[in-house]
Design a protein around this motif. Structure first.
Motif, PDB file in Angstrom:
ATOM      1  N   ASN A 142       0.470  -0.778  -0.005  1.00  0.00           N
ATOM      2  CA  ASN A 142       0.037  -0.112   0.007  1.00  0.00           C
ATOM      3  C   ASN A 142       0.764   0.919  -0.613  1.00  0.00           C
ATOM      4  OD1 ASN A 142      -1.303   2.146   0.328  1.00  0.00           O
ATOM      5  ND2 ASN A 142      -2.091   1.408   2.858  1.00  0.00           N
ATOM      6  N   GLN A 143       0.864   1.529  -1.438  1.00  0.00           N
ATOM      7  CA  GLN A 143       1.839   3.561  -0.705  1.00  0.00           C
ATOM      8  C   GLN A 143       1.662   4.209  -0.385  1.00  0.00           C
ATOM      9  OE1 GLN A 143       4.991   3.269  -2.594  1.00  0.00           O
ATOM     10  NE2 GLN A 143       4.646   1.195  -3.935  1.00  0.00           N
ATOM     11  N   ASN A 144      -0.030   4.399   0.417  1.00  0.00           N
ATOM     12  CA  ASN A 144       0.134   5.591   0.400  1.00  0.00           C
ATOM     13  C   ASN A 144      -0.322   4.942   2.541  1.00  0.00           C
ATOM     14  OD1 ASN A 144      -0.462   7.376  -1.418  1.00  0.00           O
ATOM     15  ND2 ASN A 144      -2.413   6.370  -1.826  1.00  0.00           N
ATOM     16  N   ALA A 145       0.934   3.654   2.587  1.00  0.00           N
ATOM     17  CA  ALA A 145       0.590   3.339   4.160  1.00  0.00           C
ATOM     18  C   ALA A 145       0.623   4.407   4.591  1.00  0.00           C
ATOM     19  CB  ALA A 145       1.932   2.717   3.600  1.00  0.00           C
ATOM     20  N   GLY A 146       0.588   5.666   4.538  1.00  0.00           N
ATOM     21  CA  GLY A 146       0.404   6.613   5.690  1.00  0.00           C
ATOM     22  C   GLY A 146      -0.021   7.703   6.016  1.00  0.00           C
ATOM     23  N   GLY A 147      -0.977   7.110   5.178  1.00  0.00           N
ATOM     24  CA  GLY A 147      -3.466   7.230   5.471  1.00  0.00           C
ATOM     25  C   GLY A 147      -2.794   8.629   4.716  1.00  0.00           C
ATOM     26  N   VAL A 148      -1.986   9.173   3.617  1.00  0.00           N
ATOM     27  CA  VAL A 148      -2.522  10.553   3.059  1.00  0.00           C
ATOM     28  C   VAL A 148      -1.873  10.570   1.596  1.00  0.00           C
ATOM     29  CG1 VAL A 148      -2.017  12.970   2.935  1.00  0.00           C
ATOM     30  CG2 VAL A 148      -2.128  11.134   5.120  1.00  0.00           C
ATOM     31  N   VAL A 149      -3.171  10.827   1.059  1.00  0.00           N
ATOM     32  CA  VAL A 149      -2.821  10.721  -0.577  1.00  0.00           C
ATOM     33  C   VAL A 149      -1.857  11.795  -0.667  1.00  0.00           C
ATOM     34  CG1 VAL A 149      -3.773  10.214  -2.677  1.00  0.00           C
ATOM     35  CG2 VAL A 149      -4.561   9.275  -1.213  1.00  0.00           C
ATOM     36  N   THR A 150      -1.328  11.635  -1.975  1.00  0.00           N
ATOM     37  CA  THR A 150      -0.523  12.739  -2.214  1.00  0.00           C
ATOM     38  C   THR A 150       0.067  12.908  -2.986  1.00  0.00           C
ATOM     39  OG1 THR A 150       0.108  13.475  -0.039  1.00  0.00           O
ATOM     40  CG2 THR A 150       1.290  14.675  -1.633  1.00  0.00           C
ATOM     41  N   ALA A 151      -0.180  14.166  -3.912  1.00  0.00           N
ATOM     42  CA  ALA A 151       0.360  14.380  -5.894  1.00  0.00           C
ATOM     43  C   ALA A 151       1.780  14.270  -6.014  1.00  0.00           C
ATOM     44  CB  ALA A 151       0.024  15.022  -5.990  1.00  0.00           C
ATOM     45  N   GLU A 152       2.751  13.129  -6.455  1.00  0.00           N
ATOM     46  CA  GLU A 152       4.091  13.895  -7.194  1.00  0.00           C
ATOM     47  C   GLU A 152       4.304  15.031  -7.215  1.00  0.00           C
ATOM     48  OE1 GLU A 152       5.920  11.830  -6.211  1.00  0.00           O
ATOM     49  OE2 GLU A 152       4.435   9.720  -6.158  1.00  0.00           O
ATOM     50  N   PRO A 153       5.388  15.377  -7.287  1.00  0.00           N
ATOM     51  CA  PRO A 153       6.387  16.107  -6.362  1.00  0.00           C
ATOM     52  C   PRO A 153       6.085  17.161  -7.759  1.00  0.00           C
ATOM     53  CG  PRO A 153       7.676  15.812  -5.543  1.00  0.00           C
ATOM     54  CD  PRO A 153       5.905  14.420  -5.257  1.00  0.00           C
ATOM     55  N   THR A 154       5.710  17.807  -8.412  1.00  0.00           N
ATOM     56  CA  THR A 154       6.683  18.880  -9.733  1.00  0.00           C
ATOM     57  C   THR A 154       7.822  19.589  -9.222  1.00  0.00           C
ATOM     58  OG1 THR A 154       5.186  20.677 -10.003  1.00  0.00           O
ATOM     59  CG2 THR A 154       4.036  18.657 -10.546  1.00  0.00           C
ATOM     60  N   HIS A 155       8.159  19.726  -9.267  1.00  0.00           N
ATOM     61  CA  HIS A 155       9.105  21.269  -8.635  1.00  0.00           C
ATOM     62  C   HIS A 155      10.953  19.895  -8.826  1.00  0.00           C
ATOM     63  CE1 HIS A 155      10.442  18.794  -4.693  1.00  0.00           C
ATOM     64  NE2 HIS A 155       8.564  19.645  -4.708  1.00  0.00           N
ATOM     65  N   PRO A 156      12.126  20.663  -9.479  1.00  0.00           N
ATOM     66  CA  PRO A 156      13.056  20.252  -9.479  1.00  0.00           C
ATOM     67  C   PRO A 156      13.227  19.677  -7.999  1.00  0.00           C
ATOM     68  CG  PRO A 156      12.923  22.736 -10.371  1.00  0.00           C
ATOM     69  CD  PRO A 156      11.476  22.026  -9.088  1.00  0.00           C
ATOM     70  N   LYS A 157      13.920  18.493  -8.253  1.00  0.00           N
ATOM     71  CA  LYS A 157      14.731  17.863  -7.147  1.00  0.00           C
ATOM     72  C   LYS A 157      15.471  18.714  -6.315  1.00  0.00           C
ATOM     73  CE  LYS A 157      15.439  13.008  -7.631  1.00  0.00           C
ATOM     74  NZ  LYS A 157      15.916  12.219  -7.585  1.00  0.00           N
ATOM     75  N   ARG A 158      15.463  18.489  -5.030  1.00  0.00           N
ATOM     76  CA  ARG A 158      16.319  19.729  -4.385  1.00  0.00           C
ATOM     77  C   ARG A 158      17.331  19.109  -3.571  1.00  0.00           C
ATOM     78  NH1 ARG A 158      10.094  20.954  -1.362  1.00  0.00           N
ATOM     79  NH2 ARG A 158       9.406  22.625  -2.685  1.00  0.00           N
ATOM     80  N   LYS A 159      18.143  19.695  -2.607  1.00  0.00           N
ATOM     81  CA  LYS A 159      19.481  19.359  -2.305  1.00  0.00           C
ATOM     82  C   LYS A 159      18.895  18.356  -1.103  1.00  0.00           C
ATOM     83  CE  LYS A 159      23.669  21.466  -1.122  1.00  0.00           C
ATOM     84  NZ  LYS A 159      24.043  22.778  -1.208  1.00  0.00           N
ATOM     85  N   TYR A 160      19.736  17.206  -2.129  1.00  0.00           N
ATOM     86  CA  TYR A 160      19.756  16.389  -0.869  1.00  0.00           C
ATOM     87  C   TYR A 160      19.460  14.848  -1.087  1.00  0.00           C
ATOM     88  CZ  TYR A 160      23.901  19.022   1.166  1.00  0.00           C
ATOM     89  OH  TYR A 160      24.818  19.942   1.283  1.00  0.00           O
TER      90      TYR A 160
END
Length: 562
Positions: A388-406
């Protein structure tokens, strides 16, 4: 009273040993104050960006610090509550040690020694008390010696060192295997014989060396317990931690011997020595091997080796739990075990506990949160397959911004779209006009994982973190090397800052005079604290929500005033 004492101690062994070791790891997280030998330099005000940022130009940092007028805060000290908890963990370990085959059979011999040697009952009791005090002195001296050799700050630094954690894993693995009966860890026979010969002396000297003989002879059994105790509580960074741990351990042993010497008739309530003593060692060995994996996991996470992902860790624990259950039922037998004619009620009960624990762990192989052990197992982000990819219980869209540092090697749990670099997060917070949520954390931080699993996962807390704050998780124990142009010498840490973890440890020590994790700080876009003081471990969700909402109110007020 028949066998009551035995049953109580057996229950303490199964329930309290994992708790004490887990608690000792918790101590590492919550009391890791800035080492005593670090002298805080004065730093600039919170609004001075040169003093508040992670400094890349060390000469510029020193100039800014020298012009500051703010008085430095005092380093944190270990609390009396923490020391009391360390003492309790040591006391439990001492009770467990009493049930080991190197100590339990010595009780009748020791009691008879004092009752036969003394001219009167009063002198016998006096000798027994001196014997108990001698045990305490010997073990406390060992704790003091460990502290003096390594030092509080050195122990704290070692606690987050990856290769040291691998070393401790190997040591505990050897201890566990020795408890299974593969070999015995003993001191040189010449040393043992020398101690034993001096115990024949009369007077206080003879009693003291008799206590020393107990410590030496029982080393093959107590060595692994003492080693585990010193490793875990010693990592708290407090000077008194090993001393308090050994005081608790020795006090438990001393009280048992003294009480039976004063009331020798109580010995009839004790079970007879037999094969069950070796069963205690085997059970301890299996538990110790399971807990040793936590140290290997800490190193694996800090260096990103990827050799002990969450499902591998859980699978090993499942196997160990099944082995423990079948062993207690007599289906598995080791070389030193005696025949088991029948399964007693206590063995059946604890075998059932082992099987229940194994079945509880199995869903974790497919991504179940396993909140009861979330502080010990690797984070869910290390798992290759999650049903279950939403194991945390919250559905969140994949981020569209550039990958952040680290972000290539770090991740915030519960799909929180945050940052891993302070400078980057601050710039984003100024742009979006949102407050900063600084999460000083660590790969080996037990309480951090527990906070994330039990507090952050609350829908109300998670909503605030995701929508109202700019979350930045700063891993203070990550071993990823920094580029040469970002490295600098840290006076406050007295070391070269050449890794991602040291970079943020320096920031935490310089700004907040602590290196404890978890540590949660709420900052405005002007880098001033919204709520003071910041908080650490807080498992009460309502209080945590109050802290977050107080920060939001302060930020809104500041924005209005501007």
């Amino acid at each position: 009273m028949k066998k009551v004492l035995f049953l109580l101690m057996l229950v303490a062994m199964f329930i309290a040993l994992p708790a004490s070791v887990s608690f000792a790891n918790t101590i590492q997280d919550t009391t890791a104050a800035v080492p005593d030998d670090i002298q805080f330099t004065e730093v600039g005000s919170a609004q001075d960006s040169a003093a508040n940022s992670v400094v890349k130009d060390s000469s510029k940092k020193d100039t800014t610090a020298s012009l500051a007028k703010v008085e430095p805060a005092k380093p944190e000290q270990g609390s009396s509550q923490t020391l009391l908890s360390i003492f309790a963990a040591g006391f439990i370990a001492g009770l467990i040690a009493f049930l080991l085959p190197c100590i339990f059979p010595m009780v009748p011999l020791t009691v008879s020694y004092f009752t036969k040697r003394a001219e009167t009952k009063g002198k016998g009791i006096q000798g027994a008390i001196i014997y108990g005090v001698s045990i305490i002195v010997i073990y406390v001296f060992l704790g003091l010696l460990i502290t003096l050799i390594f030092g509080a700050s050195a122990l704290n630094e070692l606690a987050t060192d990856g290769f040291f954690n691998v070393f401790i894993f190997l040591i505990l693995l050897v201890f566990g295997i020795s408890f299974l009966g593969a070999f015995e860890i003993t001191l040189p026979s010449s040393f043992v014989n020398k101690m034993d010969s001096k115990s024949d002396s009369k007077g206080l000297t003879g009693i003291f060396f008799m206590a020393a003989t107990l410590a030496v002879v029982s080393f093959s059994c107590t060595g692994p317990l003492i080693g585990t105790l010193l490793v875990t509580v010693g990592q708290s960074g407090g000077f008194l931690a090993p001393i308090m741990g050994m005081f608790g351990f020795s006090l438990a042993l001393a009280l048992i011997f003294v009480v039976f010497a004063i009331f020798p008739s109580w010995m009839t309530s004790l079970p007879k020595s037999g094969g069950w003593l070796n069963s205690v060692k085997v059970v301890l060995g299996l538990i110790e091997i399971a807990l040793a994996l936590k140290f290997l996991s800490t190193a694996d996470l800090a260096y990103h080796w990827g050799i002990l992902d969450r499902e591998v860790f859980i699978a090993i624990w499942v196997v160990i739990a099944f082995i423990l259950g079948f062993y207690l039922l007599g289906k598995i037998k080791f070389s030193h075990d005696s025949d088991l004619p029948y399964v007693s009620i206590p063995r059946l009960f604890f075998a059932g506990v082992a099987f229940v624990f194994a079945f509880y762990l199995i869903p974790g192989l497919w991504g179940a949160p396993l909140k009861a052990v979330s502080a010990l197992v690797p984070p869910l982000s290390t798992q290759d397959f999650v049903l279950n990819q939403n194991a945390g219980g919250v559905v969140t869209a994949e981020p569209t911004h550039p990958k952040r540092k680290y972000a290539d090697f770090l991740e915030i749990p519960l799909k929180i779209d945050g940052f891993f670099d302070y400078e980057e997060a601050l710039a984003y917070a100024k742009k979006e006009k949102k407050p900063l949520f600084l999460d000083f954390t660590g790969h080996g931080c037990v309480n951090c994982r527990e906070m994330e699993a039990k507090v952050w996962s609350d829908p109300r807390v998670l909503k605030i973190l995701k929508e109202k704050y700019v979350v930045v998780s700063l891993y203070t124990d990550d071993k990823t090397s920094l580029p040469k142009n970002e490295q600098f010498d840290s006076k406050i840490l007295e070391t070269k800052v050449n890794t991602v973890g040291k970079k943020f440890k320096h920031l935490q020590a310089e700004r907040f005079n602590t290196i404890s994790q978890p540590y949660y700080v709420l900052l405005g876009t002007d880098e001033k604290e919204l709520v003071s003081p910041p908080i650490g471990v807080e498992f009460k969700i309502e209080k945590y929500l109050q802290y977050l909402n107080k920060g939001l109110s302060a930020f809104a007020k500041n924005q209005t005033n501007e």
